[in-house]
Design a protein around this motif. Structure first.
Motif, mmCIF file in Angstrom:
data_model
loop_
_atom_site.group_PDB
_atom_site.id
_atom_site.type_symbol
_atom_site.label_atom_id
_atom_site.label_comp_id
_atom_site.label_asym_id
_atom_site.label_seq_id
_atom_site.Cartn_x
_atom_site.Cartn_y
_atom_site.Cartn_z
ATOM 1 N N UNK A 52 40.128 39.849 43.884
ATOM 2 C CA UNK A 52 40.378 38.711 43.004
ATOM 3 C C UNK A 52 39.303 37.629 43.108
ATOM 4 N N UNK A 53 38.407 37.734 44.080
ATOM 5 C CA UNK A 53 37.340 36.751 44.227
ATOM 6 C C UNK A 53 36.055 37.189 43.535
ATOM 7 N N UNK A 54 36.080 38.333 42.874
ATOM 8 C CA UNK A 54 34.909 38.844 42.183
ATOM 9 C C UNK A 54 35.126 38.833 40.668
ATOM 10 N N UNK A 55 34.090 38.445 39.923
ATOM 11 C CA UNK A 55 34.097 38.532 38.470
ATOM 12 C C UNK A 55 33.170 39.670 38.065
ATOM 13 N N UNK A 56 33.610 40.472 37.097
ATOM 14 C CA UNK A 56 32.846 41.640 36.666
ATOM 15 C C UNK A 56 32.154 41.350 35.326
#
Length: 213
Positions: A52-56
């Motif tokens: 949830x701490x990563x944006x794709x």
């Protein structure tokens, strides 16, 4: 007259460690970082489901020069942190050992998938084609059948032809054919309007040419 291949693309899958509300700003930064290499589209894919701490983000770059030269220049922008992956060169922050970041200060990892072909693909996903008489069609019993283009695969080398996965009418599975084994019907599959995803398009000179979402 240019000797460059007609089709040149590098596809990126990237993960940036940031909050969801920063997605638009990051997309613009990624577009600017790649603009010097060619025409780029940046698609915001949202929060990565595994972290949830990563944006794709999904990026598509059409280099102004040969694909291999562009990949080499991209790697030179961040010399440390690279390894080979099944889809092409990959960069990881952990492997960079505190070196120069790639594309964005908070980028966590990225994969590059290079493609090039002497010609542009004749068909796009959703096009309806007629399967011609060939060994693969006879084996599958689909000679003369109408089929929907599902996806296209760029040739391995410049002397090869485009390949396609197609779904023959009434089938639930896909079959692979080369471009000369298919004929256009001049029609496309009708579908409902898809949900729009934010996309930023930037020219090589850095000018934003469009956005959607």
């Amino acid at each position: 007259m240019s000797d460059l291949p007609r089709y040149r693309r590098i596809f990126f899958r990237t993960m940036v460690r940031a909050r969801a509300e920063a997605s638009g700003e990051i997309a613009a930064h990624l577009a600017r970082s790649l603009a010097e290499f060619g025409a780029v589209d940046v698609q915001e894919d949202g929060v990565y489901y595994k972290d949830q701490e990563l944006l794709e983000f999904t990026l598509s770059l059409e280099p102004t020069g040969p694909v291999d030269d562009c990949v080499a220049k991209l790697r030179d922008t961040a010399p440390a942190g690279w390894h080979d992956s099944p889809v092409g060169p990959a960069w990881g922050r952990r492997l960079s050992d505190g070196g120069v970041p790639f594309l964005h200060p908070h980028l966590d990892w990225a994969t590059l998938s290079p493609e090039q072909a002497a010609t542009l693909p004749r068909y796009e996903p959703g096009d309806l084609v007629r399967i011609l008489d060939c060994p693969g069609a006879r084996e599958s019993g689909v000679v003369g059948e109408e089929a929907e283009i599902s996806s296209a695969g760029a040739p391995v080398d410049l002397d090869d032809v485009w390949g396609y996965t197609v779904r023959p009418r009434g089938w639930t599975t896909l079959v692979c054919f080369d471009e000369p084994e298919l004929a256009s019907t001049g029609h496309r599959v009708r579908r409902e309007q898809p949900t729009r995803t934010p996309v930023i398009s930037v020219r090589p000179d850095g000018v934003v040419t469009g956005g959607s979402g």
